[in-house]
Design a protein around this motif. Sequence first.
Motif, PDB file in Angstrom:
ATOM      1  N   SER A 137       0.856  -1.189   0.000  1.00 39.70           N
ATOM      2  CA  SER A 137       0.000   0.000   0.000  1.00 39.70           C
ATOM      3  C   SER A 137       0.895   1.243   0.000  1.00 39.70           C
ATOM      4  O   SER A 137       2.066   1.172   0.386  1.00 39.70           O
ATOM      5  CB  SER A 137      -0.894   0.022   1.243  1.00 39.70           C
ATOM      6  N   ILE A 138       0.342   2.341  -0.410  1.00 44.00           N
ATOM      7  CA  ILE A 138       1.106   3.592  -0.415  1.00 44.00           C
ATOM      8  C   ILE A 138       1.402   4.011   1.024  1.00 44.00           C
ATOM      9  O   ILE A 138       0.550   3.908   1.914  1.00 44.00           O
ATOM     10  CB  ILE A 138       0.334   4.694  -1.167  1.00 44.00           C
ATOM     11  N   SER A 139       2.620   4.434   1.291  1.00 45.70           N
ATOM     12  CA  SER A 139       2.995   4.904   2.616  1.00 45.70           C
ATOM     13  C   SER A 139       2.714   6.397   2.738  1.00 45.70           C
ATOM     14  O   SER A 139       2.419   7.069   1.739  1.00 45.70           O
ATOM     15  CB  SER A 139       4.478   4.640   2.889  1.00 45.70           C
ATOM     16  N   TYR A 140       2.853   6.917   3.950  1.00 44.17           N
ATOM     17  CA  TYR A 140       2.590   8.345   4.152  1.00 44.17           C
ATOM     18  C   TYR A 140       3.614   9.203   3.400  1.00 44.17           C
ATOM     19  O   TYR A 140       3.247  10.186   2.748  1.00 44.17           O
ATOM     20  CB  TYR A 140       2.613   8.671   5.643  1.00 44.17           C
ATOM     21  N   LYS A 141       4.896   8.817   3.471  1.00 44.21           N
ATOM     22  CA  LYS A 141       5.925   9.579   2.758  1.00 44.21           C
ATOM     23  C   LYS A 141       5.683   9.563   1.255  1.00 44.21           C
ATOM     24  O   LYS A 141       5.887  10.571   0.561  1.00 44.21           O
ATOM     25  CB  LYS A 141       7.314   9.037   3.086  1.00 44.21           C
ATOM     26  N   GLU A 142       5.265   8.413   0.742  1.00 45.48           N
ATOM     27  CA  GLU A 142       4.978   8.310  -0.689  1.00 45.48           C
ATOM     28  C   GLU A 142       3.767   9.159  -1.061  1.00 45.48           C
ATOM     29  O   GLU A 142       3.742   9.798  -2.124  1.00 45.48           O
ATOM     30  CB  GLU A 142       4.753   6.847  -1.059  1.00 45.48           C
ATOM     31  N   ALA A 143       2.761   9.172  -0.187  1.00 45.46           N
ATOM     32  CA  ALA A 143       1.581  10.002  -0.437  1.00 45.46           C
ATOM     33  C   ALA A 143       1.939  11.489  -0.415  1.00 45.46           C
ATOM     34  O   ALA A 143       1.410  12.278  -1.212  1.00 45.46           O
ATOM     35  CB  ALA A 143       0.508   9.699   0.610  1.00 45.46           C
ATOM     36  N   LEU A 144       2.839  11.873   0.494  1.00 47.40           N
ATOM     37  CA  LEU A 144       3.301  13.263   0.521  1.00 47.40           C
ATOM     38  C   LEU A 144       3.985  13.631  -0.790  1.00 47.40           C
ATOM     39  O   LEU A 144       3.753  14.711  -1.352  1.00 47.40           O
ATOM     40  CB  LEU A 144       4.275  13.466   1.689  1.00 47.40           C
ATOM     41  N   ASN A 145       4.851  12.737  -1.277  1.00 43.41           N
ATOM     42  CA  ASN A 145       5.531  12.993  -2.544  1.00 43.41           C
ATOM     43  C   ASN A 145       4.551  13.078  -3.704  1.00 43.41           C
ATOM     44  O   ASN A 145       4.747  13.857  -4.634  1.00 43.41           O
ATOM     45  CB  ASN A 145       6.560  11.889  -2.819  1.00 43.41           C
TER      46      ASN A 145
END
Length: 399
Positions: free
Chosen positions: A31-39
């Motif tokens: 699943s998408i992580s928080y850091k990846e979602a921020l990016n």
Amino acid sequence: MLLKSKYTLYFYILLFFIVCLLFIQTQFYLSISYKEALNFYENSSILSFITQASVYLFGQSDLALRLPFICMYIFSVVLMYKITENYFKYEMDRFISICLFMVLPGVLSASLLVNTAIICIFLTLLYIYYYEKYGKHLYYLLPFLLFVDNSFAILFLALFLFSFKTKDRKLLYFSTILFVLSIFIYGIFTDGRPKGFLIDTFGIYAAILSPVLFLYFLYSLYRVLIKKEMDLSWYIASTALLLSILASFRQRIYIEDFAPYVVVVIPAIVKIFLHSYRVRLKEFRTTYNIIAITTILFLSINILFTFVNKPIYLLLERSDKHFVHQYHFVKELSKELKNRNINGVFCDDKSLALRLKFYGIKETEDYFLSEFEFYGYDEKISINYYDKELFRVYIKKLI
């Protein structure tokens, strides 16, 4: 020629197999992580541009999100294979080298996650390949690297040091200017009170290379230095290692900034090991057999954990202690919400809300969702792996 063709076929079969595993892992298990979602949603960086472009072209899915990085992995592997074309005496040695590079934990994980590590590996190998093939430096690429990632300061410093060996004034001036500009643009990050993290750094290197291979990596760098056979790859890897050690005396380092420049020296490690192995009689090869078997064992375990890691939850009391916990649960949670016709929620955890947004769960005030149990909730959703409850949320209808 027939032998070379045989190993080339083996190489492409193995690459195809690993890429298939990466696709499966991406589509069904991450699943998408928080850091990846921020990016993806908020930051303005090369990662934002790459992921948004991929999702725009291929649709909003985990596969589209991570596809550019899997492609970078493929290009990096092929470049490494091209670089070693005339490096080894035996074609089997070249095949061993590329296999080792392909399954390194640090390289595999970089191909699955939204970060700049695999981009740095690819561009560094591209630079090395051009230099090895044409005997010239790819100066047109260097200014571009300045704006890709701050860690390319390591490459600029390595080229600066390499220029003294080759007595290349143009490279000296070019690398100096770019290194100074990199420090000026990104600065030198310092964090808190000085504290030693050298052991932590060695532990991380052991994790991304495997423990035995990391020790032999240190020995190989020393061996090349003693024999004065340093090439461009050696300068890059040694510079990255030295800078990471120096930084570790002050603060905890971001291994993503250094690992891409360490793995480029894998062919030299394999070449030194196989030469040392072959010059000894069979009865004196015990130590080298132990090194080889132990390395294969650790790499096999790492590969297994990379692609099959959910069963580890069964051994842990707390799910958040799992090393990829931040990449799990949210995809499954979004499916459960949609199954209940819930397409919008208000979360007390903004990081969870941003992750759910990627899977089509908007931020609205129709429902309140929390990971913590509260009085009067209407429903609880549990995410189970192997019949063990690992993640839960509580929902209250507001409208």
